[in-house]
Motif scaffolding. Structure first.
Motif, PDB file in Angstrom:
ATOM      1  N   ALA A   1      38.067  -5.499  49.324  1.00 26.89           N
ATOM      2  CA  ALA A   1      36.900  -6.305  49.682  1.00 26.89           C
ATOM      3  C   ALA A   1      37.307  -7.730  50.035  1.00 26.89           C
ATOM      4  O   ALA A   1      36.771  -8.325  50.978  1.00 26.89           O
ATOM      5  N   ILE A   2      38.256  -8.291  49.267  1.00 34.14           N
ATOM      6  CA  ILE A   2      38.728  -9.651  49.560  1.00 34.14           C
ATOM      7  C   ILE A   2      39.373  -9.692  50.943  1.00 34.14           C
ATOM      8  O   ILE A   2      39.089 -10.584  51.750  1.00 34.14           O
ATOM      9  N   ARG A   3      40.234  -8.736  51.230  1.00 34.63           N
ATOM     10  CA  ARG A   3      40.924  -8.727  52.528  1.00 34.63           C
ATOM     11  C   ARG A   3      39.954  -8.517  53.674  1.00 34.63           C
ATOM     12  O   ARG A   3      40.093  -9.127  54.744  1.00 34.63           O
TER      13      ARG A   3
ATOM     14  N   ARG B   1      27.604 -15.208  50.380  1.00 32.53           N
ATOM     15  CA  ARG B   1      28.382 -16.358  50.820  1.00 32.53           C
ATOM     16  C   ARG B   1      29.738 -16.345  50.132  1.00 32.53           C
ATOM     17  O   ARG B   1      29.842 -16.079  48.929  1.00 32.53           O
ATOM     18  N   ALA B   2      30.782 -16.648  50.893  1.00 24.39           N
ATOM     19  CA  ALA B   2      32.119 -16.877  50.342  1.00 24.39           C
ATOM     20  C   ALA B   2      32.602 -18.219  50.859  1.00 24.39           C
ATOM     21  O   ALA B   2      32.491 -18.512  52.052  1.00 24.39           O
ATOM     22  N   GLY B   3      33.139 -19.031  49.954  1.00 23.04           N
ATOM     23  CA  GLY B   3      33.619 -20.345  50.354  1.00 23.04           C
ATOM     24  C   GLY B   3      32.998 -21.445  49.519  1.00 23.04           C
ATOM     25  O   GLY B   3      31.959 -21.262  48.873  1.00 23.04           O
ATOM     26  N   ALA B   4      33.656 -22.593  49.531  1.00 25.23           N
ATOM     27  CA  ALA B   4      33.202 -23.732  48.731  1.00 25.23           C
ATOM     28  C   ALA B   4      31.875 -24.277  49.267  1.00 25.23           C
ATOM     29  O   ALA B   4      31.625 -24.276  50.475  1.00 25.23           O
ATOM     30  N   LEU B   5      31.029 -24.732  48.357  1.00 27.33           N
ATOM     31  CA  LEU B   5      29.767 -25.370  48.728  1.00 27.33           C
ATOM     32  C   LEU B   5      30.058 -26.831  49.046  1.00 27.33           C
ATOM     33  O   LEU B   5      30.161 -27.666  48.150  1.00 27.33           O
TER      34      LEU B   5
ATOM     35  N   ARG C   1      43.226  -6.540  39.715  1.00 31.83           N
ATOM     36  CA  ARG C   1      41.892  -6.442  40.322  1.00 31.83           C
ATOM     37  C   ARG C   1      41.972  -5.578  41.578  1.00 31.83           C
ATOM     38  O   ARG C   1      41.454  -5.921  42.626  1.00 31.83           O
ATOM     39  N   SER C   2      42.649  -4.446  41.446  1.00 30.34           N
ATOM     40  CA  SER C   2      42.899  -3.609  42.621  1.00 30.34           C
ATOM     41  C   SER C   2      41.618  -3.145  43.293  1.00 30.34           C
ATOM     42  O   SER C   2      41.575  -2.941  44.513  1.00 30.34           O
ATOM     43  N   ALA C   3      40.530  -2.992  42.520  1.00 25.77           N
ATOM     44  CA  ALA C   3      39.279  -2.544  43.115  1.00 25.77           C
ATOM     45  C   ALA C   3      38.689  -3.594  44.046  1.00 25.77           C
ATOM     46  O   ALA C   3      37.998  -3.264  45.011  1.00 25.77           O
ATOM     47  N   LEU C   4      38.968  -4.879  43.753  1.00 18.59           N
ATOM     48  CA  LEU C   4      38.428  -5.960  44.573  1.00 18.59           C
ATOM     49  C   LEU C   4      39.297  -6.289  45.783  1.00 18.59           C
ATOM     50  O   LEU C   4      38.823  -6.906  46.732  1.00 18.59           O
TER      51      LEU C   4
ATOM     52  N   GLY D   1      42.175 -20.621  49.631  1.00 18.26           N
ATOM     53  CA  GLY D   1      42.258 -20.764  48.187  1.00 18.26           C
ATOM     54  C   GLY D   1      42.009 -19.498  47.400  1.00 18.26           C
ATOM     55  O   GLY D   1      41.888 -19.550  46.169  1.00 18.26           O
ATOM     56  N   VAL D   2      41.939 -18.368  48.086  1.00 16.87           N
ATOM     57  CA  VAL D   2      41.700 -17.080  47.411  1.00 16.87           C
ATOM     58  C   VAL D   2      42.829 -16.131  47.769  1.00 16.87           C
ATOM     59  O   VAL D   2      42.981 -15.733  48.934  1.00 16.87           O
ATOM     60  N   GLY D   3      43.634 -15.766  46.785  1.00 15.36           N
ATOM     61  CA  GLY D   3      44.736 -14.844  47.032  1.00 15.36           C
ATOM     62  C   GLY D   3      44.245 -13.459  47.413  1.00 15.36           C
ATOM     63  O   GLY D   3      43.273 -12.954  46.833  1.00 15.36           O
ATOM     64  N   ASP D   4      44.908 -12.847  48.390  1.00 18.12           N
ATOM     65  CA  ASP D   4      44.499 -11.515  48.845  1.00 18.12           C
ATOM     66  C   ASP D   4      45.285 -10.393  48.167  1.00 18.12           C
ATOM     67  O   ASP D   4      45.216  -9.242  48.587  1.00 18.12           O
ATOM     68  N   ASP D   5      46.025 -10.729  47.129  1.00 20.61           N
ATOM     69  CA  ASP D   5      46.760  -9.734  46.362  1.00 20.61           C
ATOM     70  C   ASP D   5      46.624 -10.041  44.868  1.00 20.61           C
ATOM     71  O   ASP D   5      47.606 -10.248  44.163  1.00 20.61           O
TER      72      ASP D   5
END
Length: 397
Positions: free
Chosen positions: A210-212, A155-159, A204-207, A196-200
């Motif tokens: 996955a974020i994008r 899951r990604a996102g606020a509960l 944390r280049s390894a992540l 609310g999650v930056g894509d750059d």
């Protein structure tokens, strides 16, 4: 004249600690936000501002309509001062405030409260049952906008809301419609995993891939699911608004036909956490100054206070950023302290006792919980001093 010189000159008459708001940066950020919204109105998230005069200033700009509040007592106060169209974006369990809302015709007309389950409706009815001549209450249904994968194991996102599918939303809308004195007028869904999650992210280049990838999948899933939900709810009742998004997702959320308005707040102040997006950039507008009070070792200075840590998952990215002069960093064994903060780096060599260090908070409105006043700067002058919520004696959370 660089920003540090400009801020130092504008505030030479002030004794730090204090907070400032750069009006040119605020207006530039607001203009960029409306450009990204492509004509859809932006509802201003008050939790990211927490200053009534600044809220009014923003709402006077083109493209901004309505307030997204964080508590019902806050909304009641804002409406009592003349502000209008306030959506309380989080469910309330405040019986006293609910009774006040039901008894006040103007507040009931201007405030919308949020629910996500029948239990909320039961609670509201119980809280207002003793109100004579009670007024109809406006209700907004909150939808889960999180992204699920692997059969729900990821899951990604606020509960937030348990309402996820169109049939669930339609059932809750029908339940609301059957209750006298309650009227469903809106629907909201906040895609925190995008907005609310930056894509750059830094370091944390390894992540980053996955974020994008997650955000791309989430956008595609949400545009279809939100559309189905809105269509299902509109079969039950008319909706005045469908609210979505946040500062980090204005550009994508505005393209959804089902969404009628965007919520945003952090983009006005552009705190540190909003440096890490590819699709937009902003100008730091809200800063605070702390005085140098010690020089404990070569290449090290100590400023007074500084432990203004942002909410959210703990980590270094939740600390304020030593911003001006550039080149300062935290002492690794102390970080941002309650009463003192040591800073190291080449820039520390040139600082003397009494000099200012300018910081950016990691988040936006939480800065205003630390200061009673915002000093508004134009050019190299303070042109106005305005109270924060705290400065008006209001601390809602």
């Amino acid at each position: 004249m660089d920003d540090r010189q400009r801020y130092d000159r504008a505030t030479a008459h002030l004794e730090p600690p204090f907070a400032v708001l750069d009006l040119a940066a605020l207006h530039a950020n607001a203009t960029a936000m409306t450009r990204r919204a492509h004509g859809k109105p932006i509802r201003v998230a008050s939790k990211s501002i927490r200053s009534r005069p600044v809220l009014t200033r923003i709402l006077d700009m083109d493209g901004f309509t309505g307030i997204m509040a964080f508590t019902l007592p806050e909304a009641l106060w804002l409406v009592s001062t003349g502000l209008r169209d306030v959506l309380v974006a989080y469910p309330t369990a405040d019986r006293t405030a609910l009774a006040q809302l039901a008894a006040d015709p103007r507040a009931a007309r201007e405030i919308t409260i949020t629910i996500d389950r029948p239990e909320h409706l039961d609670f509201i009815e119980s809280a207002v049952s003793g109100v004579r001549d009670r007024h109809e209450l406006r209700i907004c249904l909150d939808i889960d906008a999180g992204y699920l994968a692997l059969g729900g194991r990821f899951r990604a996102g606020a509960l937030r809301s348990p309402v996820r599918e169109a049939d669930q939303a339609a059932d809750l809308a029908a339940d609301t419609a059957k209750r006298p004195g309650l009227r469903l007028t809106g629907l909201m869904a906040y895609e925190a995993q995008i907005a609310g999650v930056g894509d750059d992210p830094p370091g944390r280049s390894a992540l980053t891939p996955a974020i994008r990838w997650m955000q791309s999948l989430s956008r595609r899933e949400l545009v279809m699911r939100r559309g189905r939900i809105v269509q299902a709810v509109r079969q039950v009742t008319d909706l005045e608004f469908v609210n979505g998004g946040g500062t980090g997702s204005i550009g994508s959320t505005t393209r959804e036909k089902a969404v009628t308005e965007i919520a945003a707040g952090s983009g006005f102040f552009h705190p540190r956490l909003f440096d890490f997006y590819r699709d937009f950039t902003g100008r730091p507008a809200a800063l605070f100054a702390l005085p140098v009070v010690r020089r404990p070792a070569p290449g090290t200075v100590t400023v007074l206070g500084g432990g203004y840590v942002a909410s959210g998952p703990p980590g270094p990215h939740r600390l304020p950023q030593p911003y001006l002069p550039p080149g300062l960093r935290y002492a690794p064994d102390e970080g941002a302290g309650e009463v003192q903060t040591p800073l190291t780096g080449q820039a520390a060599e040139d600082l003397r006792v009494g000099d200012r260090v300018w910081f950016r908070h990691a988040k936006a409105g939480e800065l205003c919980e630390r200061f009673a006043t915002l000093h508004l700067i134009e050019g190299d002058k303070v042109v106005e001093e305005v109270p924060t919520y705290r400065g008006e004696g209001r601390t809602f959370l």
